[in-house]
Design an enzyme around this catalytic site. Structure first.
Site, mmCIF file in Angstrom:
data_model
loop_
_atom_site.group_PDB
_atom_site.id
_atom_site.type_symbol
_atom_site.label_atom_id
_atom_site.label_comp_id
_atom_site.label_asym_id
_atom_site.label_seq_id
_atom_site.Cartn_x
_atom_site.Cartn_y
_atom_site.Cartn_z
ATOM 1 N N SER A 152 0.882 -1.162 0.000
ATOM 2 C CA SER A 152 0.000 0.000 0.000
ATOM 3 C C SER A 152 0.921 1.214 0.000
ATOM 4 O O SER A 152 2.111 1.093 0.336
ATOM 5 C CB SER A 152 -0.831 -0.033 1.291
ATOM 6 O OG SER A 152 -1.392 1.233 1.555
ATOM 7 N N TYR A 198 -2.026 -1.496 10.478
ATOM 8 C CA TYR A 198 -1.980 -1.627 9.011
ATOM 9 C C TYR A 198 -0.655 -1.098 8.469
ATOM 10 O O TYR A 198 0.005 -1.738 7.634
ATOM 11 C CB TYR A 198 -3.165 -0.861 8.432
ATOM 12 C CG TYR A 198 -3.391 -1.006 6.949
ATOM 13 C CD1 TYR A 198 -4.048 -2.119 6.420
ATOM 14 C CD2 TYR A 198 -2.976 -0.014 6.062
ATOM 15 C CE1 TYR A 198 -4.284 -2.228 5.052
ATOM 16 C CE2 TYR A 198 -3.211 -0.121 4.706
ATOM 17 C CZ TYR A 198 -3.860 -1.227 4.198
ATOM 18 O OH TYR A 198 -4.096 -1.329 2.845
ATOM 19 N N LYS A 222 2.066 -3.295 6.592
ATOM 20 C CA LYS A 222 2.401 -3.019 5.191
ATOM 21 C C LYS A 222 3.888 -2.657 5.036
ATOM 22 O O LYS A 222 4.499 -2.996 4.012
ATOM 23 C CB LYS A 222 1.507 -1.911 4.631
ATOM 24 C CG LYS A 222 0.040 -2.330 4.438
ATOM 25 C CD LYS A 222 -0.126 -3.505 3.469
ATOM 26 C CE LYS A 222 -1.566 -3.691 3.004
ATOM 27 N NZ LYS A 222 -1.763 -4.954 2.253
#
Ligand code: NAD
Length: 259
Positions: A141, A154, A158
């Site tokens: 991402s 997150y 990532k």
């Protein structure tokens, strides 16, 4: 056809980005293992591919369960006779400020994204190394490179996947296996739709402001990236003719992250 007679496994392929990649690969002649926690959506994606004349197999898989990942990947490789492309895409999002983030929820995000990518890699290279070829593709991402408030789990996961991808470029190289990561900006999938009201609540701003400022404020043109954009990059990485392109991060994000 760019992927004629190749075989891919795509996790989280029942919905959103993963589904678009699976459909795109199938149109290019690739047999696709559709792995998802949600068997109904995996089955519907596989049926859509077969109805269009392609080859697909739906597998129920929790990417955080080593036994399920290993058995699912083996079943796909056995059914289609080989394994050429891995797309580690399954994911979830949970947002909280750190002080309110239940550790159990933090661990769940990391286990699915980073743990799942690790387990899928482990299961896939067992098939790719003896073939002396393969393409590992990770779904990172912009948050593999940048941070945002409320997304500690997150962002950490990532960033971790970027490290895993680079490590696999080094480990896979001598086996003829390349490893790259796609790092999209915001794409309007169910995962993102869910975040709009949550972030509006947590940041105390309107949903329109979340979209305009938080999600698209740092793009060059205020546009969402699309599932088709990400599928294009996934096809490019899967079909690249040599292993010159390895250890790389490609960032389709309307200029949100440059580098
Ligand atoms: P989505 O919610 O539409 O699809 C995610 C899929 O993953 C679903 O089908 C879900 O059932 C599956 N899944 C969830 N947990 C699983 C598990 N434990 N095992 C197997 N499958 C599981 O989401 P999406 O937006 O298409 O996201 C796909 C990937 O793209 C994720 O890794 C996400 O972080 C990444 N990504 C999304 C965006 C975005 O803006 N949508 C941006 C950058 C990166």
């Amino acid at each position: 056809m760019e992927l004629q007679d190749r075989v891919a496994v795509v996790t989280g392929a029942g919905s959103g980005i993963g589904r678009a990649i699976a459909l795109r690969y199938a149109r290019e002649g690739c047999a696709v293992g559709i792995a998802d926690l949600d068997l109904a959506s995996a089955t519907s994606a596989a049926a859509e591919i077969e109805a269009a004349g392609g080859r697909a197999m739906a597998v129920r898989m929790d990417v955080a369960d080593e036994g399920a990942v290993s058995a699912g990947v083996d079943a796909i490789a056995e059914r289609f006779g080989r394994l050429d492309v891995m797309v580690a895409n399954a994911g979830i999002q949970i947002v909280h400020p750190v002080e309110d983030f239940p550790y159990e929820e933090f661990r769940k995000v990391v286990d699915i994204h980073l743990g799942g990518s690790f387990l899928l890699t482990k299961a896939c290279v067992r098939h790719m190394y003896p073939q002396r070829s393969g393409a590992l593709i990770y779904m990172g991402s912009v948050h593999s490179h940048e941070a945002s408030a409320l997304k500690s789990a997150y962002v950490a996961a990532k960033h971790g996947i970027l490290g895993l991808c680079r490590t696999m470029a080094k480990e896979g190289g001598k086996h003829g296996v390349r490893s790259n990561i796609i790092c999209p900006g915001f794409v309007r999938t169910p995962l993102v739709e869910k975040q709009i009201p949550e972030q509006a609540r947590d940041l105390g701003i309107s949903e329109e402001e979340v979209v305009k400022s938080v999600m698209l404020g740092r793009t060059v043109d205020g546009e969402f990236t699309t599932i088709a954009d990400v599928a294009d990059v996934a096809l490019f990485l899967a079909s690249f003719r040599s292993n010159a392109l390895t250890g790389q991060s490609i960032v389709p994000s309307h200029g949100w992250h440059m580098g």
